[in-house]
Design an enzyme around this catalytic site. Structure first.
Site, PDB file in Angstrom:
ATOM      1  N   ASP A 224       0.833  -1.211   0.000  1.00 45.29           N
ATOM      2  CA  ASP A 224       0.000   0.000   0.000  1.00 45.29           C
ATOM      3  C   ASP A 224       0.860   1.249   0.000  1.00 45.29           C
ATOM      4  OD1 ASP A 224      -1.775  -2.242   1.312  1.00 45.29           O
ATOM      5  OD2 ASP A 224      -3.050  -0.742   0.356  1.00 45.29           O
TER       6      ASP A 224
HETATM    7  C1  LIG Z   1      -2.360  -4.532  -5.649  1.00 43.17           C
HETATM    8  S1  LIG Z   1      -3.129  -4.345  -4.162  1.00 43.17           S
HETATM    9  C2  LIG Z   1      -1.845  -4.027  -2.987  1.00 43.17           C
HETATM   10  C3  LIG Z   1      -2.377  -3.775  -1.617  1.00 43.17           C
HETATM   11  O1  LIG Z   1      -3.310  -2.739  -1.665  1.00 43.17           O
HETATM   12  C4  LIG Z   1      -2.971  -5.048  -0.995  1.00 43.17           C
HETATM   13  O2  LIG Z   1      -1.936  -5.958  -0.740  1.00 43.17           O
HETATM   14  C5  LIG Z   1      -3.697  -4.691   0.270  1.00 43.17           C
HETATM   15  O3  LIG Z   1      -3.112  -4.600   1.316  1.00 43.17           O
HETATM   16  C6  LIG Z   1      -5.124  -4.373   0.134  1.00 43.17           C
HETATM   17  O4  LIG Z   1      -5.711  -3.923   1.320  1.00 43.17           O
HETATM   18  P1  LIG Z   1      -7.265  -3.552   1.306  1.00 43.17           P
HETATM   19  O5  LIG Z   1      -7.545  -3.166   2.731  1.00 43.17           O
HETATM   20  O6  LIG Z   1      -7.988  -4.759   0.853  1.00 43.17           O
HETATM   21  O7  LIG Z   1      -7.430  -2.375   0.364  1.00 43.17           O
END
Ligand SMILES: CSC[C@@H](O)[C@@H](O)C(=O)COP(=O)(O)O
EC number: 5.3.1.23
Length: 364
Positions: free
Chosen positions: A254
């Protein structure tokens, strides 16, 4: 054909409601920025790249039918609404980076005396729409670099005389596939590429409590693709790495700080610790739009905390004892020292090389 989480044509945006998967495949119409903010905040669309793309496209569909009296009014609209969209979820940096780029573009177009307001709007819409194609191309490049790095690592570990690597078993966490991006996926793009090369023996995906992105979404994508795949619970990772000869872990991100510290879905950090213990390479796959060189380390990343209900309930069913306190951080930060390589669309970098390498790439 991989699953499509975002359907867009000029003036129209729909997203696949990820809260309903895998039970129901239902698309939601996103009419503008208010809808965009809500679907991101409620996690009907999620995954760092998808959040940025849907956020920006929600502004595109709002701006498209509007008439603006001046370029200044259009610029103010773009700036105000993009900054608002950044507030929907704080940890992933992709929305903030996309917003900053589009605001810079709007400022340049506003100052350019050779274009009128209609042309400015057209160029803003085109720049926003370009994100969809670019994300898929970037993911394909991430897939190719990542698969190569994993296979090379296996060959090196076996000794040069062992010849080229055979098929590999990998582990991934959360959902980083077509549903989390414009298509193909980041860490799941690496898995996809291994499969395309005929080198994927098996992929393990974690359940990813509490929101179950692994069990609901990654498992759904893997079954859809007919990949050899097995679901494990988050608490099984140490046992899995001991028992199943996993060649590498590959996860998404993220936000990656300048020193390589990486925020990703809660549980990533403990998987990295366990991978280190078992000598299993741990890769982070992320586009440059997830890399935040403005912060020196992971200590500066704001970690989103989500409602208790995501922990106490599965769907409508309460599983936790009423009255218990909950702590529900949605992400954790994996220290750079646990990361073997950061796989980007421009190559794979060791955390210590990342800052200099990306700065050089951005300058050229
Ligand atoms: C290509 S998606 C990369 C990250 O955003 C993913 O690993 C993740 O942590 C998603 O978290 P989320 O809370 O489902 O948005």
């Amino acid at each position: 054909m991989s699953l499509q989480s975002i359907k867009y044509s000029r003036g129209s945006l729909e997203i696949l409601d990820q809260l309903l998967l895998p039970g129901q495949s239902k698309y939601l119409v996103v009419r503008g920025v208010e809808d965009g903010w809500k679907v991101i905040n409620k996690m009907q669309v999620r995954g760092a790249p998808a959040i940025a793309i849907v956020g920006c496209l929600s502004l595109a569909v709002e701006v498209n039918p509007e008439e603006f009296g001046s370029k200044k009014l259009l610029r103010q609209e773009i700036e105000g609404k993009l900054n608002y969209l950044v507030s929907a979820r704080p940890t992933a940096v992709n929305m903030k980076i996309a917003a900053d780029e589009l605001i810079t573009l709007a400022n340049e177009l506003d100052k350019d005396e050779n274009i009128d307001v209609a042309e400015m709007k057209h160029r803003f819409l085109s720049a926003t729409e370009a994100m969809l194609k670019k994300d898929i191309a970037d993911n394909r490049a991430i897939g190719a670099h990542g698969a190569k790095a994993i296979l090379q690592g296996v060959t090196e570990a076996a000794g040069a005389s062992a010849g080229s690597a055979g098929s590999v078993r990998v582990l991934t966490h959360c959902n980083t596939g077509s549903l989390a991006t414009a298509g193909y996926g980041t860490a799941l793009g690496v898995v996809r590429q291994l499969a395309e090369l005929g080198k994927l023996e098996h992929v393990y995906c974690t359940e990813t409590r509490p929101y179950n992105q692994g069990a609901r979404l990654t498992a759904y994508e893997l079954v859809h693709e007919k990949f050899p795949a097995t679901l494990v619970l988050d608490s099984m990772v140490a046992a899995l790495l001991r028992a199943k000869n996993v060649a590498a872990v590959v996860v998404g991100a993220d936000r990656v700080a300048a020193n390589g510290d990486t925020a990703n879905k809660i549980g990533t950090y403990q998987i990295a610790v366990v991978a280190k213990h078992h000598g299993v390479p741990f890769y982070v796959a992320a586009p440059l739009t997830s890399i935040d060189l403005a912060i020196p380390s992971g200590d500066h990343i704001i970690i989103e905390e989500r409602p208790d209900r995501e922990m106490t309930h599965v769907g409508e069913h309460r599983i936790a004892a009423p009255g218990i306190n909950c702590w529900n951080p949605a992400f954790d930060v994996t220290p750079a020292s646990l990361i073997t390589g950061i796989i980007t669309e421009r190559g794979v970098f060791k955390p210590a090389e990342l800052n200099a390498a990306i700065t050089k790439l951005l300058e050229s």
